[in-house]
Motif scaffolding. Structure first.
Motif, short mmCIF file in Angstrom:
data_model
loop_
_atom_site.label_atom_id
_atom_site.label_comp_id
_atom_site.label_asym_id
_atom_site.label_seq_id
_atom_site.Cartn_x
_atom_site.Cartn_y
_atom_site.Cartn_z
N UNK A 93 0.84 -1.20 0.00
CA UNK A 93 0.00 0.00 0.00
C UNK A 93 0.87 1.24 0.00
N UNK A 94 0.34 2.33 -0.58
CA UNK A 94 1.03 3.61 -0.47
C UNK A 94 0.03 4.75 -0.32
N UNK A 95 -1.09 4.46 0.32
CA UNK A 95 -2.03 5.51 0.68
C UNK A 95 -3.10 5.78 -0.35
N UNK A 96 -4.20 6.43 0.08
CA UNK A 96 -5.32 6.69 -0.83
C UNK A 96 -5.03 7.70 -1.92
N UNK A 97 -3.87 8.37 -1.85
CA UNK A 97 -3.51 9.26 -2.95
C UNK A 97 -2.97 8.48 -4.15
N UNK A 98 -2.60 7.23 -3.95
CA UNK A 98 -2.18 6.39 -5.07
C UNK A 98 -3.39 6.11 -5.95
N UNK A 99 -3.29 6.31 -7.26
CA UNK A 99 -4.47 6.18 -8.11
C UNK A 99 -5.21 4.86 -7.97
N UNK A 100 -4.48 3.76 -7.89
CA UNK A 100 -5.16 2.46 -7.81
C UNK A 100 -5.99 2.36 -6.53
N UNK A 101 -5.46 2.85 -5.41
CA UNK A 101 -6.19 2.80 -4.15
C UNK A 101 -7.39 3.74 -4.21
N UNK A 102 -7.18 4.96 -4.71
CA UNK A 102 -8.28 5.92 -4.81
C UNK A 102 -9.40 5.39 -5.68
N UNK A 103 -9.04 4.74 -6.77
CA UNK A 103 -10.05 4.20 -7.69
C UNK A 103 -10.86 3.11 -7.00
N UNK A 104 -10.21 2.27 -6.22
CA UNK A 104 -10.94 1.22 -5.50
C UNK A 104 -11.95 1.84 -4.55
N UNK A 105 -11.55 2.87 -3.83
CA UNK A 105 -12.46 3.52 -2.88
C UNK A 105 -13.60 4.22 -3.61
N UNK A 106 -13.29 4.94 -4.68
CA UNK A 106 -14.34 5.62 -5.44
C UNK A 106 -15.33 4.62 -6.03
N UNK A 107 -14.80 3.50 -6.51
CA UNK A 107 -15.68 2.50 -7.14
C UNK A 107 -16.71 1.97 -6.15
N UNK A 108 -16.30 1.76 -4.90
CA UNK A 108 -17.25 1.24 -3.92
C UNK A 108 -18.35 2.26 -3.63
N UNK A 109 -18.00 3.57 -3.64
CA UNK A 109 -19.02 4.58 -3.39
C UNK A 109 -19.97 4.73 -4.57
N UNK A 110 -19.60 4.17 -5.70
CA UNK A 110 -20.49 4.16 -6.87
C UNK A 110 -21.33 2.88 -6.92
N UNK A 111 -21.17 2.03 -5.91
CA UNK A 111 -21.97 0.82 -5.83
C UNK A 111 -21.31 -0.43 -6.35
N UNK A 112 -20.03 -0.33 -6.74
CA UNK A 112 -19.34 -1.52 -7.25
C UNK A 112 -19.10 -2.52 -6.11
N UNK A 113 -19.30 -3.81 -6.38
CA UNK A 113 -18.95 -4.82 -5.37
C UNK A 113 -17.44 -4.96 -5.28
N UNK A 114 -16.98 -5.78 -4.34
CA UNK A 114 -15.56 -5.86 -4.08
C UNK A 114 -14.77 -6.29 -5.31
N UNK A 115 -15.31 -7.23 -6.10
CA UNK A 115 -14.57 -7.66 -7.28
C UNK A 115 -14.48 -6.54 -8.31
N UNK A 116 -15.55 -5.75 -8.45
CA UNK A 116 -15.52 -4.63 -9.39
C UNK A 116 -14.56 -3.56 -8.95
N UNK A 117 -14.53 -3.28 -7.64
CA UNK A 117 -13.61 -2.27 -7.12
C UNK A 117 -12.17 -2.71 -7.32
N UNK A 118 -11.89 -3.98 -7.04
CA UNK A 118 -10.52 -4.47 -7.20
C UNK A 118 -10.11 -4.50 -8.67
N UNK A 119 -11.02 -4.93 -9.53
CA UNK A 119 -10.69 -4.98 -10.96
C UNK A 119 -10.43 -3.58 -11.51
N UNK A 120 -11.25 -2.61 -11.09
CA UNK A 120 -11.06 -1.23 -11.55
C UNK A 120 -9.69 -0.72 -11.14
#
Length: 304
Positions: A93-120
């Motif tokens: 990990x390198x914090x929520x400012x890392x794009x991959x981490x931020x995208x995972x968090x944003x995806x969940x707030x858009x309703x993506x399930x865990x597999x969708x958030x991880x894939x994104x």
């Protein structure tokens, strides 16, 4: 396309004559050969990874050992597994400012399930965000190839860096960091490589190359351009004999743990449609000033 009366190609691309249909045995043999793998053997009531029964691996072999087994074909030594594990831990990990981490968090707030958030999130671990470790391995291996041709280390690095400059490449992957003056992961990982080299578990050759590249690109600069986590994990993966492609792959495996943790945390925290910055901050607009749509069609055409 199936075999026809005029001797066309069948589905396997094999020329067929009228009446030349494959036998049932041939079809079964073709189906068995469709996928071939040295990795796993599954039969009713049996599972074997690289020949090892799964029930013997469970409880006796760690997850990092299993990663090595699946990728390399044999179980690692304890020293090899420990060094691989250290690189994986450093990359989690390198914090929520890392794009991959931020995208995972944003995806969940858009309703993506865990597999969708991880894939994104994983899908953005490409050449820029996820590729420098692989690219640094390629750099080290290029230097190593020059050494094999009889070049001295300094000359080998000079040749490789000049070759890249001539190709228009100015970025040296694995060195410098936009956030850390000195990446805190680097000294610790290098010390583990040095200890493994002293014990004969690895050669230490790529640690030497990595340090020499750092010195070469820092020469004449007011400050050292230090090796970062991509540069030092590249050292480890080269020392362990991984290919650059596998180097990127195991980095993605490691970062997937952080992605999962952040996606899970955001699901607990909740929130709906959270973008990359708070709504109160907004963004910088750089387009034309507000203007009216021309009423006259000719005027509209003249401004297009």
């Amino acid at each position: 396309m199936s075999a026809t009366d005029d001797g066309a190609l069948d589905d396997r691309g094999v020329a067929s004559e009228p009446g030349d249909e494959p036998s049932a045995e041939e079809l079964v043999d073709e189906a068995r050969r469709w996928w071939q793998t040295d990795i796993i053997d599954i039969r009713p009531g049996e599972i074997a990874l690289r020949g090892y029964p799964i029930e013997q691996l469970i409880g006796n072999v760690g997850f990092v050992d299993t990663i090595w087994l699946m990728l390399r074909g044999e179980l690692p030594s304890r020293a090899q597994a420990a060094l691989l594990e250290s690189a994986l831990v450093a990359s989690v990990d390198h914090g929520p400012q890392a794009p991959s981490i931020a995208i995972a968090r944003m995806a969940t707030t858009c309703g993506a399930p865990v597999n969708g958030a991880m894939a994104s999130a994983i899908n953005v671990l490409d050449d820029i965000h996820g590729g420098p470790g692989e690219q640094c391995m390629e750099l080290y291996l290029e230097v190593d190839a020059e050494l094999d041709q009889g070049q001295g280390l300094d000359d080998a690095i000079r040749v490789v860096l000049q070759r890249r400059r001539d190709a228009g490449v100015t970025y040296i992957p694995g060195f410098g960091h936009r956030f850390h003056p000195l990446d805190p992961r680097t000294p610790r990982l290098l010390s583990l490589v040095d200890a493994a080299a002293a014990d004969g578990a690895v050669s230490g050759r790529f640690a030497t190359i990595g340090r020499a590249v750092e010195a070469a690109i820092s020469a004449g600069k007011p400050r050292t351009i230090p090796m970062n986590v991509d540069g030092v994990t590249a050292v480890i993966y080269c020392e362990l004999g991984f290919t650059p492609t596998l180097g990127r792959g195991v980095f993605i495996l490691a970062r997937s743990v952080g992605i999962l943790a952040h996606a899970s945390e955001q699901m607990v925290q909740g929130g709906r449609i959270k973008g990359p910055v708070p709504k109160s901050i907004g963004y910088t607009y750089t387009g034309p000033a507000r203007r009216s749509v021309p009423v006259d069609g000719d005027e509209r055409r003249s401004t297009s």
